[in-house]
Design a protein around this motif. Structure first.
Motif, PDB file in Angstrom:
ATOM      1  N   VAL A 229      32.251  39.112   1.970  1.00 45.81           N
ATOM      2  CA  VAL A 229      32.738  38.017   2.802  1.00 45.81           C
ATOM      3  C   VAL A 229      32.774  36.721   2.017  1.00 45.81           C
ATOM      4  O   VAL A 229      31.989  36.514   1.114  1.00 45.81           O
ATOM      5  N   GLY A 230      33.713  35.874   2.361  1.00 46.81           N
ATOM      6  CA  GLY A 230      33.795  34.542   1.787  1.00 46.81           C
ATOM      7  C   GLY A 230      34.158  34.529   0.323  1.00 46.81           C
ATOM      8  O   GLY A 230      33.430  35.017  -0.512  1.00 46.81           O
ATOM      9  N   HIS A 231      35.317  33.971   0.021  1.00 48.92           N
ATOM     10  CA  HIS A 231      35.755  33.887  -1.360  1.00 48.92           C
ATOM     11  C   HIS A 231      36.836  32.849  -1.486  1.00 48.92           C
ATOM     12  O   HIS A 231      37.981  33.077  -1.195  1.00 48.92           O
ATOM     13  N   GLY A 232      36.441  31.666  -1.855  1.00 44.70           N
ATOM     14  CA  GLY A 232      37.427  30.628  -2.143  1.00 44.70           C
ATOM     15  C   GLY A 232      37.814  29.777  -0.952  1.00 44.70           C
ATOM     16  O   GLY A 232      38.118  28.617  -1.130  1.00 44.70           O
ATOM     17  N   ILE A 233      37.793  30.326   0.241  1.00 43.73           N
ATOM     18  CA  ILE A 233      38.152  29.544   1.419  1.00 43.73           C
ATOM     19  C   ILE A 233      36.873  29.116   2.120  1.00 43.73           C
ATOM     20  O   ILE A 233      36.682  27.992   2.497  1.00 43.73           O
ATOM     21  N   GLY A 234      35.989  30.056   2.323  1.00 44.80           N
ATOM     22  CA  GLY A 234      34.715  29.797   2.971  1.00 44.80           C
ATOM     23  C   GLY A 234      33.706  30.773   2.405  1.00 44.80           C
ATOM     24  O   GLY A 234      34.024  31.601   1.574  1.00 44.80           O
TER      25      GLY A 234
ATOM     26  N   THR B  32      40.901  22.897  14.696  1.00 43.19           N
ATOM     27  CA  THR B  32      41.469  21.789  15.462  1.00 43.19           C
ATOM     28  C   THR B  32      40.423  21.293  16.456  1.00 43.19           C
ATOM     29  O   THR B  32      39.341  21.870  16.559  1.00 43.19           O
ATOM     30  N   ASP B  33      40.746  20.238  17.182  1.00 41.98           N
ATOM     31  CA  ASP B  33      39.802  19.687  18.168  1.00 41.98           C
ATOM     32  C   ASP B  33      39.318  20.744  19.153  1.00 41.98           C
ATOM     33  O   ASP B  33      38.142  20.822  19.465  1.00 41.98           O
ATOM     34  N   ASP B  34      40.249  21.538  19.646  1.00 41.38           N
ATOM     35  CA  ASP B  34      39.906  22.466  20.716  1.00 41.38           C
ATOM     36  C   ASP B  34      40.128  23.928  20.350  1.00 41.38           C
ATOM     37  O   ASP B  34      40.203  24.785  21.213  1.00 41.38           O
ATOM     38  N   GLY B  35      40.243  24.231  19.058  1.00 38.50           N
ATOM     39  CA  GLY B  35      40.453  25.619  18.654  1.00 38.50           C
ATOM     40  C   GLY B  35      40.824  25.720  17.186  1.00 38.50           C
ATOM     41  O   GLY B  35      40.158  25.171  16.320  1.00 38.50           O
ATOM     42  N   TYR B  36      41.924  26.403  16.937  1.00 38.54           N
ATOM     43  CA  TYR B  36      42.340  26.666  15.566  1.00 38.54           C
ATOM     44  C   TYR B  36      43.839  26.888  15.524  1.00 38.54           C
ATOM     45  O   TYR B  36      44.481  27.149  16.534  1.00 38.54           O
ATOM     46  N   GLU B  37      44.376  26.787  14.309  1.00 42.54           N
ATOM     47  CA  GLU B  37      45.762  27.159  14.054  1.00 42.54           C
ATOM     48  C   GLU B  37      45.753  28.156  12.909  1.00 42.54           C
ATOM     49  O   GLU B  37      45.095  27.931  11.888  1.00 42.54           O
ATOM     50  N   ILE B  38      46.446  29.265  13.086  1.00 38.86           N
ATOM     51  CA  ILE B  38      46.536  30.273  12.029  1.00 38.86           C
ATOM     52  C   ILE B  38      47.552  29.811  10.990  1.00 38.86           C
ATOM     53  O   ILE B  38      48.673  29.441  11.331  1.00 38.86           O
ATOM     54  N   LEU B  39      47.151  29.827   9.725  1.00 40.28           N
ATOM     55  CA  LEU B  39      48.016  29.389   8.637  1.00 40.28           C
ATOM     56  C   LEU B  39      48.683  30.551   7.914  1.00 40.28           C
ATOM     57  O   LEU B  39      49.547  30.331   7.075  1.00 40.28           O
ATOM     58  N   THR B  40      48.295  31.783   8.221  1.00 38.27           N
ATOM     59  CA  THR B  40      48.738  32.936   7.422  1.00 38.27           C
ATOM     60  C   THR B  40      49.485  33.992   8.233  1.00 38.27           C
ATOM     61  O   THR B  40      49.471  35.157   7.872  1.00 38.27           O
ATOM     62  N   GLY B  41      50.142  33.643   9.276  1.00 36.05           N
ATOM     63  CA  GLY B  41      50.914  34.634  10.033  1.00 36.05           C
ATOM     64  C   GLY B  41      50.858  34.338  11.503  1.00 36.05           C
ATOM     65  O   GLY B  41      50.323  33.323  11.931  1.00 36.05           O
ATOM     66  N   ASP B  42      51.417  35.256  12.299  1.00 35.07           N
ATOM     67  CA  ASP B  42      51.397  34.988  13.734  1.00 35.07           C
ATOM     68  C   ASP B  42      50.073  35.379  14.343  1.00 35.07           C
ATOM     69  O   ASP B  42      49.263  36.053  13.732  1.00 35.07           O
ATOM     70  N   ASP B  43      49.838  34.919  15.547  1.00 36.96           N
ATOM     71  CA  ASP B  43      48.528  35.082  16.173  1.00 36.96           C
ATOM     72  C   ASP B  43      48.544  36.096  17.330  1.00 36.96           C
ATOM     73  O   ASP B  43      47.799  35.978  18.275  1.00 36.96           O
ATOM     74  N   LYS B  44      49.402  37.101  17.226  1.00 39.39           N
ATOM     75  CA  LYS B  44      49.478  38.094  18.288  1.00 39.39           C
ATOM     76  C   LYS B  44      48.500  39.228  18.032  1.00 39.39           C
ATOM     77  O   LYS B  44      48.508  39.836  16.976  1.00 39.39           O
TER      78      LYS B  44
ATOM     79  N   LYS C 267      37.148  19.380  12.576  1.00 41.70           N
ATOM     80  CA  LYS C 267      38.604  19.336  12.605  1.00 41.70           C
ATOM     81  C   LYS C 267      39.141  19.130  11.191  1.00 41.70           C
ATOM     82  O   LYS C 267      38.637  18.285  10.451  1.00 41.70           O
ATOM     83  N   GLY C 268      40.117  19.938  10.813  1.00 45.77           N
ATOM     84  CA  GLY C 268      40.737  19.831   9.493  1.00 45.77           C
ATOM     85  C   GLY C 268      40.181  20.794   8.468  1.00 45.77           C
ATOM     86  O   GLY C 268      40.806  21.001   7.424  1.00 45.77           O
ATOM     87  N   MET C 269      39.019  21.393   8.725  1.00 48.87           N
ATOM     88  CA  MET C 269      38.479  22.385   7.787  1.00 48.87           C
ATOM     89  C   MET C 269      39.358  23.640   7.810  1.00 48.87           C
ATOM     90  O   MET C 269      39.908  24.000   8.841  1.00 48.87           O
ATOM     91  N   THR C 270      39.469  24.284   6.660  1.00 47.60           N
ATOM     92  CA  THR C 270      40.148  25.575   6.604  1.00 47.60           C
ATOM     93  C   THR C 270      39.135  26.629   6.191  1.00 47.60           C
ATOM     94  O   THR C 270      38.327  26.401   5.284  1.00 47.60           O
TER      95      THR C 270
END
Length: 144
Positions: free
Chosen positions: A66-71, A130-142, A86-89
């Motif tokens: 687990v964790g490599h380069g991002i966290g 984000t303030d109230d959750g997250y945004e996926i940066l690497t694809g869709d969230d389905k 907020k703003g952490m990736t």
């Protein structure tokens, strides 16, 4: 200069019911963890949600990769770990096994196998908090 990471396990051909179970619940474990993400929570809350979901479904949790380069240290106890802002990736990436959580590195120093030779699955997204959750940066969230 930024890093991103994503992984997805795909069904190839006809898969057994037990492999389908593994794939379905590993992907759902990812989203279970992501459902906890928001500004001000501990990273351990995310990883604990994944681990509890995995245990509930009797799946082994791979903790060595687990964790490599991002966290880092993506598994932990609720209420512990860094506080997300907020703003952490971060990359969230459950790796779950159908059987034991134990893994072994083979002599080629690359190939990893499960301790009982049962299947493993891996789903991962890089997200921004984000303030109230997250945004996926690497694809869709389905989650299917």
């Amino acid at each position: 200069g930024y890093h991103g990471d994503s992984a997805w396990s795909y069904r190839v051909g006809t898969v057994s019911k037990e492999k389908e179970y593994l794939l379905t619940h590993t992907e759902k474990a990812l989203y279970e963890g992501l459902s906890k993400v928001k500004d001000g929570i501990h990273l351990g809350d995310v990883s604990n949600a994944i681990e509890e979901y995995a245990k509930k479904h009797k799946l082994g949790v791979v903790k060595e990769l687990v964790g490599h380069g991002i966290g880092s240290h993506l598994y932990g106890k609720a209420g512990t770990g860094i506080i997300l802002k907020k703003g952490m990736t971060i990359a969230v990436e459950p790796m779950l096994n159908l059987g034991t959580a134990k893994i072994y590195l083979l002599d080629d120093d690359w190939t990893i196998v499960t301790g009982d030779n049962k299947p493993s699955a891996h789903f991962e997204h890089t997200i921004i908090v984000t303030d109230d959750g997250y945004e996926i940066l690497t694809g869709d969230d389905k989650c299917e």
